[in-house]
Design an enzyme around this catalytic site. Structure first.
Site, mmCIF file in Angstrom:
data_model
loop_
_atom_site.group_PDB
_atom_site.id
_atom_site.type_symbol
_atom_site.label_atom_id
_atom_site.label_comp_id
_atom_site.label_asym_id
_atom_site.label_seq_id
_atom_site.Cartn_x
_atom_site.Cartn_y
_atom_site.Cartn_z
ATOM 1 N N ARG B 58 -35.959 24.408 -68.981
ATOM 2 C CA ARG B 58 -34.770 23.635 -69.309
ATOM 3 C C ARG B 58 -33.799 23.532 -68.124
ATOM 4 O O ARG B 58 -33.436 22.441 -67.713
ATOM 5 C CB ARG B 58 -34.070 24.338 -70.476
ATOM 6 C CG ARG B 58 -32.977 23.603 -71.134
ATOM 7 C CD ARG B 58 -32.485 24.487 -72.260
ATOM 8 N NE ARG B 58 -33.627 25.220 -72.825
ATOM 9 C CZ ARG B 58 -34.119 25.005 -74.022
ATOM 10 N NH1 ARG B 58 -33.552 24.135 -74.804
ATOM 11 N NH2 ARG B 58 -35.153 25.687 -74.453
ATOM 12 N N THR B 59 -33.418 24.673 -67.571
ATOM 13 C CA THR B 59 -32.412 24.657 -66.510
ATOM 14 C C THR B 59 -32.947 23.960 -65.267
ATOM 15 O O THR B 59 -32.267 23.142 -64.649
ATOM 16 C CB THR B 59 -31.971 26.092 -66.183
ATOM 17 O OG1 THR B 59 -31.568 26.725 -67.393
ATOM 18 C CG2 THR B 59 -30.811 26.108 -65.215
ATOM 19 N N LYS B 86 -46.437 36.815 -50.911
ATOM 20 C CA LYS B 86 -46.956 37.421 -49.682
ATOM 21 C C LYS B 86 -45.959 38.385 -49.070
ATOM 22 O O LYS B 86 -46.134 38.857 -47.957
ATOM 23 C CB LYS B 86 -47.298 36.333 -48.665
ATOM 24 C CG LYS B 86 -48.399 35.392 -49.153
ATOM 25 C CD LYS B 86 -48.632 34.277 -48.156
ATOM 26 C CE LYS B 86 -49.580 33.226 -48.733
ATOM 27 N NZ LYS B 86 -49.507 31.974 -47.978
ATOM 28 N N ARG B 108 -32.218 30.652 -59.050
ATOM 29 C CA ARG B 108 -32.274 31.563 -60.199
ATOM 30 C C ARG B 108 -33.052 32.788 -59.752
ATOM 31 O O ARG B 108 -34.145 32.660 -59.176
ATOM 32 C CB ARG B 108 -32.957 30.929 -61.396
ATOM 33 C CG ARG B 108 -33.292 31.994 -62.447
ATOM 34 C CD ARG B 108 -33.606 31.456 -63.786
ATOM 35 N NE ARG B 108 -32.438 30.885 -64.424
ATOM 36 C CZ ARG B 108 -32.450 30.444 -65.669
ATOM 37 N NH1 ARG B 108 -33.551 30.510 -66.390
ATOM 38 N NH2 ARG B 108 -31.360 29.934 -66.189
ATOM 39 N N HIS B 136 -24.178 32.963 -65.334
ATOM 40 C CA HIS B 136 -24.909 31.696 -65.424
ATOM 41 C C HIS B 136 -23.835 30.618 -65.519
ATOM 42 O O HIS B 136 -23.587 30.050 -66.576
ATOM 43 C CB HIS B 136 -25.803 31.711 -66.669
ATOM 44 C CG HIS B 136 -26.798 30.588 -66.731
ATOM 45 N ND1 HIS B 136 -26.791 29.525 -65.841
ATOM 46 C CD2 HIS B 136 -27.818 30.349 -67.584
ATOM 47 C CE1 HIS B 136 -27.776 28.695 -66.150
ATOM 48 N NE2 HIS B 136 -28.407 29.168 -67.212
#
Lengths: 183, 313
Positions: B58-59, B86, B108, B136
């Site tokens: 969604r975000t 890695k 995020r 957020h």
């Protein structure tokens, strides 16, 4: 009525002249489009919106019919967004009708470089495909940087590039007039 | 105008004027989403990179759509497909992305403070799309936008936040935004899900949902994060649902015109009953729509500072 001018201000049009110019433009719009069938007015924020409202009122008095009226904010279409230091404020675009196949009369207060009109044309095209776009301005002050010309002009005024032309509006609590402000 | 800052990292750092500027800009931009051609050229030639270290549909999609509606180019980076597996560090990854001339990095990350850390190391603007349990901010901004749109204001409203406040970055950012804008905030949850001294945030604490809902204008339901059940916060999902699920009967305790919000994804039948989720009171899908407008506003306002200020190191 006496108007209190600001210092450094030279009067170009007073309230009466503004009113007469708008009345003439209203008649010219009706003449050119043979009435108002399929015609809509779109004012460019902020000054153009007040002028479009005044034109709409006059046209309604003449034709006894309402003409669709919209407000366009061109900020998102400016060509200097990526070079400016500061982002200009975005205001609302409100066009409560479908512009496709309409004859749109774009209304602005001062025609100068033509860049605002270029942005407005792009903005309108994103909203639909008008049959025709015409341009009405209160003042044409010259110094075009793009191949753009107005169909309806209140007054053509020769100016120097560095001068500032400002339209004052009753709607903003000012005395209606057009002036040159020298810095 | 424009935001006088390079990054959007927290609600805590924003002034009320900055929040209002973001909301007003988003309001003007909302019209773009209703057009046939949902695109304006404002960010033409700019590059936005979505750097997501946690799963999110969604975000990430919302940011991607926001960038595309402003005509920016968008690149999506996710750890499973990139060099992070890695062993590359966050800062090195970001510096590489920056070297590709990214203007905005949307991050995020599971670690609190990751966005702030990144913002100090790169010249690109950084937007925090969720950092651990910390904040957020874009979710809170879109929630403020939705409340303002539905209720006309935020100031003076009674807003109830229900659920795992202790582990919710959505709750933290919302509490900060709501109190800044002058709302009366109540939180309600089992004691294990409320942090110590939460009263210091200027909220009123309740332990029974029915008590908290009386007189509420806005109800924000938090998702029950099932992955946390192993931490012994709850005896069982069924018990939580029995005590904290928003049912039509409980919704009746709130004001008649109350709205119900949820950041998604929904656990139907756990924190919210299906009949409430689908009722006219629920504005959950409006939140999703508004999220795009709010993120467009942020990208527009942050891309203002033509010449990037130097690093604040």
């Amino acid at each position: 009525m006496t108007i209190s001018l600001q210092p450094q201000e030279r009067l170009l049009m007073d309230a009466q002249e503004m009113g007469r110019a708008l009345s003439r433009i209203s008649h010219e719009i009706l003449e050119r489009n043979k009435g108002i069938d399929g015609v809509a007015l779109v004012g460019i924020r902020t000054g153009g919106v007040f002028l479009a409202q005044r034109l709409a009122t006059r046209i309604q008095q003449i034709e006894k019919r309402e003409v669709p009226l919209g407000e366009l904010d061109i900020t998102l279409y400016r060509d200097d967004l990526s070079i400016r230091k500061d982002q200009p404020e975005i205001r609302k675009t409100t066009i409560p009708f479908n512009i496709s196949d309409m004859k749109i009369v774009l209304v602005d207060d001062v025609l100068f470089t033509g860049r605002t009109i270029r942005a407005a044309l792009d903005g309108l095209m994103d909203l639909g495909r008008p049959a025709e776009i015409q341009l009405a301005v209160l003042v044409d002050r010259g110094h075009r940087q793009l191949p753009i010309r107005a169909n309806y002009v209140g007054k053509s005024i020769p100016t120097a590039r560095e001068e500032k032309v400002q339209v004052f509006f009753e709607e903003l609590g000012q005395d209606d007039r057009v002036s040159i402000l020298s810095s | 105008m424009g935001l006088q800052r390079k990054d959007l990292l927290t609600i805590a750092a924003l002034t009320v004027d900055e929040i209002q500027l973001i909301l007003t800009t988003a309001e003007s931009l909302k019209e773009v989403g209703g057009r046939d051609i949902k695109k304006v050229p404002a960010l033409r030639g700019k590059t936005v990179v979505n750097l997501f270290f946690e799963p999110s549909t969604r975000t990430r999609t919302s940011f991607e759509l926001a960038a595309k509606r402003l005509s920016a180019d968008v690149i999506n980076f996710s750890p499973s497909t990139s060099s992070i597996v890695k062993g590359e560090t966050l800062i090195d990854t970001a510096r590489n992305i920056e070297s590709m001339q990214a203007d905005i990095i949307v991050l995020r990350h599971p670690s609190p403070g990751a966005a702030e850390n990144l913002a100090r190391s790169v010249r690109s603007s950084v937007i925090n799309a969720g950092d651990g349990w910390h904040e957020h901010p874009t979710q809170a901004l879109l929630d403020m936008f939705t409340i303002k749109e539905k209720k006309g204001r935020v100031e003076g409203l009674t807003v109830v936040i229900v659920g795992d406040v202790a582990h919710s970055r959505v709750a933290r950012s919302n509490i900060l935004a709501l109190t800044k804008l002058g709302a009366e905030v109540r939180v309600v949850a089992p004691p294990t899900m409320l942090p110590d001294s939460i009263e210091h945030f200027g909220v009123t604490v309740f332990y029974r949902l029915d008590d908290a809902l009386i007189g509420a204008d806005v109800i924000i339901m938090l998702r029950l994060q099932r992955e946390r059940l192993s931490r012994a916060l709850l005896p069982s999902i069924r018990e939580y649902a029995k005590l904290f699920c928003l049912t039509p009967e409980r919704l009746n305790l709130a004001k008649p015109e109350a709205i119900v919000m949820h950041p998604g994804p929904l656990n139907r039948g756990v924190e919210i009953s299906p009949s409430v989720a689908d009722s006219v009171a629920a504005v959950i899908l409006d939140q999703v729509t508004n999220g795009v407008s709010v993120r467009m506003a942020l990208m527009y306002l942050l891309s203002g500072s033509g010449e990037r200020s130097t690093l604040n190191e």
